[in-house]
Design a protein around this motif. Structure first.
Motif, PDB file in Angstrom:
ATOM      1  N   UNK A 163      -1.379 -29.639  11.130  1.00 47.87           N
ATOM      2  CA  UNK A 163      -2.336 -29.794  12.224  1.00 47.87           C
ATOM      3  C   UNK A 163      -3.644 -29.089  11.883  1.00 47.87           C
ATOM      4  N   UNK A 164      -4.732 -29.829  12.011  1.00 55.44           N
ATOM      5  CA  UNK A 164      -6.066 -29.256  11.872  1.00 55.44           C
ATOM      6  C   UNK A 164      -6.398 -28.562  13.189  1.00 55.44           C
ATOM      7  N   UNK A 165      -6.501 -27.245  13.160  1.00 56.13           N
ATOM      8  CA  UNK A 165      -6.702 -26.478  14.371  1.00 56.13           C
ATOM      9  C   UNK A 165      -8.123 -26.004  14.548  1.00 56.13           C
TER      10      UNK A 165
ATOM     11  N   UNK B 120      -9.981 -24.139  23.594  1.00 55.97           N
ATOM     12  CA  UNK B 120      -8.799 -23.838  24.402  1.00 55.97           C
ATOM     13  C   UNK B 120      -7.746 -24.934  24.274  1.00 55.97           C
ATOM     14  N   UNK B 121      -8.187 -26.180  24.114  1.00 59.30           N
ATOM     15  CA  UNK B 121      -7.235 -27.276  23.915  1.00 59.30           C
ATOM     16  C   UNK B 121      -6.502 -27.117  22.588  1.00 59.30           C
ATOM     17  N   UNK B 122      -7.214 -26.687  21.554  1.00 52.39           N
ATOM     18  CA  UNK B 122      -6.560 -26.422  20.267  1.00 52.39           C
ATOM     19  C   UNK B 122      -5.578 -25.260  20.392  1.00 52.39           C
ATOM     20  N   UNK B 123      -5.950 -24.234  21.153  1.00 48.39           N
ATOM     21  CA  UNK B 123      -5.051 -23.089  21.352  1.00 48.39           C
ATOM     22  C   UNK B 123      -3.770 -23.527  22.039  1.00 48.39           C
ATOM     23  N   UNK B 124      -3.878 -24.459  22.972  1.00 46.47           N
ATOM     24  CA  UNK B 124      -2.682 -24.964  23.655  1.00 46.47           C
ATOM     25  C   UNK B 124      -1.737 -25.667  22.680  1.00 46.47           C
ATOM     26  N   UNK B 125      -2.301 -26.392  21.734  1.00 45.87           N
ATOM     27  CA  UNK B 125      -1.470 -27.082  20.739  1.00 45.87           C
ATOM     28  C   UNK B 125      -0.724 -26.068  19.880  1.00 45.87           C
ATOM     29  N   UNK B 126      -1.412 -25.029  19.469  1.00 51.40           N
ATOM     30  CA  UNK B 126      -0.770 -23.991  18.668  1.00 51.40           C
ATOM     31  C   UNK B 126       0.388 -23.352  19.430  1.00 51.40           C
ATOM     32  N   UNK B 127       0.176 -23.030  20.695  1.00 53.27           N
ATOM     33  CA  UNK B 127       1.240 -22.424  21.485  1.00 53.27           C
ATOM     34  C   UNK B 127       2.414 -23.376  21.657  1.00 53.27           C
ATOM     35  N   UNK B 128       2.126 -24.663  21.780  1.00 50.81           N
ATOM     36  CA  UNK B 128       3.195 -25.654  21.896  1.00 50.81           C
ATOM     37  C   UNK B 128       4.040 -25.694  20.630  1.00 50.81           C
ATOM     38  N   UNK B 129       3.392 -25.645  19.481  1.00 53.99           N
ATOM     39  CA  UNK B 129       4.131 -25.660  18.218  1.00 53.99           C
ATOM     40  C   UNK B 129       4.971 -24.389  18.065  1.00 53.99           C
ATOM     41  N   UNK B 130       4.410 -23.277  18.450  1.00 53.21           N
ATOM     42  CA  UNK B 130       5.139 -22.009  18.328  1.00 53.21           C
ATOM     43  C   UNK B 130       6.345 -21.961  19.260  1.00 53.21           C
ATOM     44  N   UNK B 131       6.255 -22.654  20.379  1.00 52.84           N
ATOM     45  CA  UNK B 131       7.358 -22.684  21.338  1.00 52.84           C
ATOM     46  C   UNK B 131       8.434 -23.681  20.941  1.00 52.84           C
TER      47      UNK B 131
ATOM     48  N   UNK C 222      -0.345 -25.056  10.825  1.00 54.23           N
ATOM     49  CA  UNK C 222      -1.561 -25.221  11.625  1.00 54.23           C
ATOM     50  C   UNK C 222      -2.651 -24.426  10.921  1.00 54.23           C
ATOM     51  N   UNK C 223      -3.763 -25.070  10.605  1.00 52.93           N
ATOM     52  CA  UNK C 223      -4.819 -24.399   9.838  1.00 52.93           C
ATOM     53  C   UNK C 223      -6.080 -24.243  10.681  1.00 52.93           C
ATOM     54  N   UNK C 224      -6.445 -22.996  10.957  1.00 54.11           N
ATOM     55  CA  UNK C 224      -7.690 -22.703  11.658  1.00 54.11           C
ATOM     56  C   UNK C 224      -8.805 -22.484  10.636  1.00 54.11           C
TER      57      UNK C 224
ATOM     58  N   UNK D 140      -3.489 -27.922  -0.538  1.00 54.35           N
ATOM     59  CA  UNK D 140      -2.696 -26.911  -1.243  1.00 54.35           C
ATOM     60  C   UNK D 140      -1.447 -26.551  -0.438  1.00 54.35           C
ATOM     61  N   UNK D 141      -1.614 -26.397   0.875  1.00 55.25           N
ATOM     62  CA  UNK D 141      -0.475 -26.062   1.728  1.00 55.25           C
ATOM     63  C   UNK D 141       0.540 -27.197   1.764  1.00 55.25           C
ATOM     64  N   UNK D 142       0.068 -28.430   1.807  1.00 47.61           N
ATOM     65  CA  UNK D 142       0.985 -29.565   1.763  1.00 47.61           C
ATOM     66  C   UNK D 142       1.834 -29.542   0.497  1.00 47.61           C
ATOM     67  N   UNK D 143       1.237 -29.126  -0.589  1.00 47.41           N
ATOM     68  CA  UNK D 143       1.940 -29.121  -1.876  1.00 47.41           C
ATOM     69  C   UNK D 143       2.770 -27.859  -2.098  1.00 47.41           C
ATOM     70  N   UNK D 144       2.302 -26.725  -1.612  1.00 46.21           N
ATOM     71  CA  UNK D 144       2.903 -25.449  -1.985  1.00 46.21           C
ATOM     72  C   UNK D 144       3.804 -24.824  -0.918  1.00 46.21           C
ATOM     73  N   UNK D 145       3.659 -25.239   0.337  1.00 50.08           N
ATOM     74  CA  UNK D 145       4.517 -24.752   1.429  1.00 50.08           C
ATOM     75  C   UNK D 145       4.529 -23.223   1.518  1.00 50.08           C
ATOM     76  N   UNK D 146       3.350 -22.629   1.606  1.00 46.38           N
ATOM     77  CA  UNK D 146       3.263 -21.177   1.712  1.00 46.38           C
ATOM     78  C   UNK D 146       3.324 -20.676   3.151  1.00 46.38           C
ATOM     79  N   UNK D 147       3.120 -21.565   4.127  1.00 44.65           N
ATOM     80  CA  UNK D 147       3.063 -21.149   5.531  1.00 44.65           C
ATOM     81  C   UNK D 147       3.930 -22.086   6.369  1.00 44.65           C
ATOM     82  N   UNK D 148       5.215 -21.885   6.321  1.00 44.32           N
ATOM     83  CA  UNK D 148       6.153 -22.742   7.043  1.00 44.32           C
ATOM     84  C   UNK D 148       6.259 -22.285   8.496  1.00 44.32           C
ATOM     85  N   UNK D 149       6.013 -23.217   9.419  1.00 45.72           N
ATOM     86  CA  UNK D 149       6.029 -22.924  10.854  1.00 45.72           C
ATOM     87  C   UNK D 149       5.113 -21.747  11.193  1.00 45.72           C
ATOM     88  N   UNK D 150       3.908 -21.792  10.624  1.00 46.51           N
ATOM     89  CA  UNK D 150       2.923 -20.725  10.831  1.00 46.51           C
ATOM     90  C   UNK D 150       1.533 -21.313  10.985  1.00 46.51           C
ATOM     91  N   UNK D 151       0.687 -20.529  11.657  1.00 49.62           N
ATOM     92  CA  UNK D 151      -0.749 -20.766  11.623  1.00 49.62           C
ATOM     93  C   UNK D 151      -1.367 -19.870  10.543  1.00 49.62           C
TER      94      UNK D 151
END
Length: 214
Positions: free
Chosen positions: A100-102, A131-142, A151-153, A198-209
């Motif tokens: 997700x592009x945050x 604030x709408x982007x922040x809501x998406x991040x919270x939804x993913x975290x929940x 999620x990349x900010x 890079x993240x798509x290929x390397x998976x350094x941030x799984x279930x993270x922003x």
């Protein structure tokens, strides 16, 4: 080679991600509500809306990754947070990763400081999107690990109005805004896309922003 589906693939950020992914040999399918005026060679373009759950489910079939690169406050009449559940379900069903592009507004200005969107300097006209982007991040975290997402900010200064320079480099952070020594925070569209793929290929941030900046 991965099959990457991008919703919003003709926009500023989605277009940069599509170009970066194609340049690395990935198969890219870009969805948007209208055909692009200047298509990128090697990208397959399809017309379809993220608001259509059937389109989303069909697009995710056979994909290795589904990327959401759309504005968050209004996706065909509803905020993205009300649409993201269908995308999560489609990605899970397909066994695809969700990227997700945050936004930068939900980043904290320091470890103990407020969010960027809550500072006096943050412009009022930017707040609905932030604030709408922040809501998406919270939804993913929940989501409790249902989906494989990231999620990349971007940095504070980011967008088509400030394209910046391609450096081929970037720095990453977590929930705190990444700044330079002079206090500025910026990233070019091309270097943001570099970090995203890079993240798509390397998976350094799984279930993270995470956040990126020069």
């Amino acid at each position: 080679m991965s099959r990457i589906v991008i919703f919003g693939g003709t926009g500023y950020t989605g277009g940069n991600i599509a170009r970066e992914a194609v340049s690395r040999g990935h198969q890219v399918v870009a969805y948007s509500r209208n055909a692009p005026a200047e298509p990128t060679s090697g990208v397959e373009y399809r017309v379809g809306s993220l608001a259509d759950a059937e389109v989303v489910a069909s697009a995710a079939e056979g994909a290795d990754a589904v990327v959401v690169a759309v504005q968050a406050h209004d996706v065909d009449g509803a905020p993205l947070v009300q649409r993201i559940g269908a995308v999560v379900d489609a990605a899970v069903a397909a066994g695809a990763r969700l990227g997700v592009v945050g936004g930068a507004g939900s980043l904290h200005v320091s470890e103990d400081g407020p969010r960027l969107v809550d500072t006096p300097e943050f412009m009022d006209e930017w707040k609905p999107e932030a604030l709408a982007h922040a809501d998406v991040l919270e939804s993913l975290r929940a989501d409790a690990g249902k989906a494989d997402w990231f999620y990349v900010s971007p940095a504070a200064l980011y967008g088509s109005f400030a394209p910046g320079e391609t450096t081929g480099e970037y720095r990453t952070g977590g929930d705190v805004l990444v700044t330079a020594e002079d206090g500025t925070s910026e990233i070019s569209g091309t270097d943001y896309a570099l970090a995203f793929v890079d993240e798509l290929e390397q998976r350094n941030h799984v279930n993270q922003r995470f956040t990126v900046a020069h």
